[in-house]
Design an enzyme around this catalytic site. Sequence first.
Site, PDB file in Angstrom:
ATOM      1  N   ASP A  75      63.137 -74.102  95.359  1.00 52.89           N
ATOM      2  CA  ASP A  75      63.736 -74.070  94.521  1.00 52.89           C
ATOM      3  C   ASP A  75      65.106 -74.113  94.467  1.00 52.89           C
ATOM      4  OD1 ASP A  75      62.727 -71.547  95.650  1.00 52.89           O
ATOM      5  OD2 ASP A  75      62.114 -70.873  94.326  1.00 52.89           O
ATOM      6  N   ASN A  81      56.639 -59.902  90.106  1.00 47.87           N
ATOM      7  CA  ASN A  81      55.529 -60.690  89.248  1.00 47.87           C
ATOM      8  C   ASN A  81      53.875 -61.455  89.518  1.00 47.87           C
ATOM      9  OD1 ASN A  81      56.349 -62.501  88.937  1.00 47.87           O
ATOM     10  ND2 ASN A  81      57.612 -62.850  87.084  1.00 47.87           N
ATOM     11  N   HIS A 125      55.491 -64.635  91.243  1.00 51.24           N
ATOM     12  CA  HIS A 125      55.769 -65.913  91.120  1.00 51.24           C
ATOM     13  C   HIS A 125      55.515 -66.131  92.778  1.00 51.24           C
ATOM     14  CE1 HIS A 125      59.807 -64.466  90.538  1.00 51.24           C
ATOM     15  NE2 HIS A 125      60.095 -65.576  92.174  1.00 51.24           N
ATOM     16  N   GLU A 142      56.173 -69.241  86.981  1.00 49.10           N
ATOM     17  CA  GLU A 142      55.986 -67.822  86.849  1.00 49.10           C
ATOM     18  C   GLU A 142      54.282 -67.284  85.956  1.00 49.10           C
ATOM     19  OE1 GLU A 142      58.414 -65.912  87.261  1.00 49.10           O
ATOM     20  OE2 GLU A 142      60.518 -66.307  86.262  1.00 49.10           O
TER      21      GLU A 142
END
Length: 239
Positions: free
Chosen positions: A65, A133, A135, A140
């Site tokens: 990423d 969270n 991810h 996401e």
Amino acid sequence: MGVYQLFDHEDFGDIAFQQVVKAVNDNHRPNPTIIFPTGGTPEPLYTRIAELRSFFPMFDYINLDQYYGIEYDDPRSYPFEIEQKLLKALKLKPDLQLVFNATAQANHECHRIENAIRHAGGIDIAVIGIGPNGHIAFNEPKTDFNTRAHLVDLTPETIAANQKYCAQFGGVPPQALTLGLGTIMEAKKIILLTNKPEITLRALHGSVTTDVPASVLQRHPNLTVVATPQVGAKLRLAA
Ligand code: F6R
């Protein structure tokens, strides 16, 4: 709950090193394609690889990423960070690196990366981290499990979590390019590096839901989890 192999130890860098080398040796391609993540969690692994570089096998690097709109050598750039912490020590040639161009048109760039991965014969080993969270890469919560490489609007939670790395360089960019969950799940082997007990427990032992993107890992047939002892203890209790 899916099946995974768990390795946890105080010396996180060393067990991670052993598992990555094992994955390369178990893979029968001479130059396997490997994804490496950035962030704080994998740092002990990169230190260990640099120390033991002459024992580390050759591979083709695939970028997981990258923040969108920044130059390759921006201090926030993920592939630049991997180059500095890992690839330089291994003297990996630039032609063995497949990297997102974050200043190119996003859709075009995502297609180029997906095609190049296909052309390379797919991803052999995906080493990944997990965000607070849930991810993985920059997929996401609410991301479809079948996504391919795409442009993402980062959530406020991820932006807040990553300020520690970016604040002094102009802050966290609001968007990123990421390999998709579908792309990552096609890797022959996945190694999850984690130092986050609560979210890892939810991901690996909770329901499989897009609310926790990493929960898709429960469906992977060849998953290894390299964890800190604190995470390991929690996972063992749940197993
Ligand atoms: C980075 C990446 C992210 C991180 C995650 C955890 O390439 O893909 O998903 O793995 O945000 O980051 P750290 O390790 O800094 O807690």
